[in-house]
Design a protein around this motif. Structure first.
Motif, PDB file in Angstrom:
ATOM      1  N   PHE A   8      -2.773   1.706   3.070  1.00 21.80           N
ATOM      2  CA  PHE A   8      -2.227   1.316   1.768  1.00 21.80           C
ATOM      3  C   PHE A   8      -2.768   2.282   0.723  1.00 21.80           C
ATOM      4  N   PHE A  10      -3.284   2.734  -3.797  1.00 20.74           N
ATOM      5  CA  PHE A  10      -3.055   2.377  -5.196  1.00 20.74           C
ATOM      6  C   PHE A  10      -3.006   3.711  -5.927  1.00 20.74           C
ATOM      7  N   ASN A  29      -2.445  -4.925  -3.423  1.00 18.76           N
ATOM      8  CA  ASN A  29      -2.702  -3.955  -2.348  1.00 18.76           C
ATOM      9  C   ASN A  29      -3.893  -4.413  -1.507  1.00 18.76           C
ATOM     10  N   MET A  40      -7.544   1.175   2.393  1.00 20.87           N
ATOM     11  CA  MET A  40      -7.015   1.381   1.033  1.00 20.87           C
ATOM     12  C   MET A  40      -7.400   2.750   0.504  1.00 20.87           C
TER      13      MET A  40
END
Ligand code: GLU
Length: 294
Positions: A8, A10, A29, A40
């Motif tokens: 994922f 951001f 997220n 992440m």
């Protein structure tokens, strides 16, 4: 590095301080990555060299740390990777899908106004409400385009949408959309509604659309979680992924937060920043609770 765990990201732009809408996106997220045991990443989308500033980037890092959201250690800064975007652009150029456009915003507005006046029919708008580019510069011959580029006339580079779609003739374009439960649906896209989008701005060899597609692929992003305001633009992203031979991640579009007046939170409307809330004594836990992430 090959990895099979979901990735994922951001991807904020450091052109202002983060507000609650960004916090919501980052926390969504985090939540979905945790559910899928994913990783992440943080990406700083700073291609706009005039509006992005190092102090805003510093602020983003501070705000995210304060909220307690952790990311993989390596942060990708788009402004350090213009060569990657140049390379992708070169491939689209070699395929004959890109052309220079010398029109100013004002000239485009005027061309659209004239056409509406002549035909009496409203000129088509893209999903964000902007008039489609009237393709004025496509009428310039090859020699004229080259002459003006070589003379150093400022220009953007646009995707010739019809030619791009012809190359994908017979192939349906779609992506997988996942919801909070993990259920997935195939969504067909219609990039033509955006017209000849800008792939490279006047001052940098890329645009939001091109760099987001190149970076998601280079960073191995498998799951994109972002606001509904970027849902329609995904049509362009899927087309660029196919043209460049890049994988298409799965997408989730979350709700957008609005203020007391019903307006979408935005830096441009001076929505209260996380830094302001922190200065008022608000605690990260209270933000998580307020946004529904307990
Ligand atoms: N940089 C974009 C923004 O701050 C987000 C891009 C994306 O998630 O694809 O709105």
């Amino acid at each position: 590095m090959a990895s099979s765990s979901p990735i994922f990201r951001f991807a904020p732009s450091p052109n202002g301080r983060l507000h609650l809408g960004h916090a919501y996106s980052a926390l969504m997220n985090e939540r979905l990555a945790a559910r899928l045991q994913g990783e992440m990443l943080l990406r700083i989308e700073d291609i706009d060299l005039t509006r992005c500033r190092p102090e805003f980037e510093q602020g983003i890092l501070e705000d995210l740390a304060w909220l307690g959201i952790s990311f993989a250690p390596e942060v990708r800064r788009q402004s350090l990777h213009f060569d990657d975007y140049r390379q992708a652009l070169g491939r689209l150029e070699a395929a004959g899908l890109v052309y220079p456009c010398f029109c100013s915003r004002q000239e485009i507005k005027e061309a659209v106004r004239q056409r509406e006046a002549t035909t009496g029919i409203p000129w088509p708008r893209d999903p964000d409400g902007a008039p489609l580019y009237p393709e004025t510069c496509r009428a310039l011959g090859e020699a004229e385009m080259r002459r003006r580029c070589e003379a150093g006339e400022p220009h953007v580079l646009r995707l010739a949408m019809d030619r791009a779609l012809e190359r994908r003739a017979g192939e349906s374009l779609s992506y997988g959309r996942f919801d909070e439960t993990g259920a997935e649906h195939e969504i067909a896209v219609d990039p033509a509604r955006w017209g000849d989008v800008v792939l490279a701005r006047k001052d940098v060899p890329t645009s939001y659309h091109l760099s987001v597609v190149v970076d998601d692929a280079l960073q191995g992003v498998s799951h994109v979680v972002r606001g509904r305001d970027l849902e329609a633009a995904t049509d362009i992203h899927v087309l660029l992924q196919r043209l460049l031979g890049l994988p298409t991640p799965r997408y989730h579009f979350h709700q957008l937060l609005s203020d007391e007046t019903g307006q979408k939170l935005a830096k441009s409307r001076m929505s209260r920043s996380l830094a302001d809330l922190r200065a008022d004594g608000m605690k990260p836990d209270a933000i998580r609770r307020q946004l529904g992430f307990t």
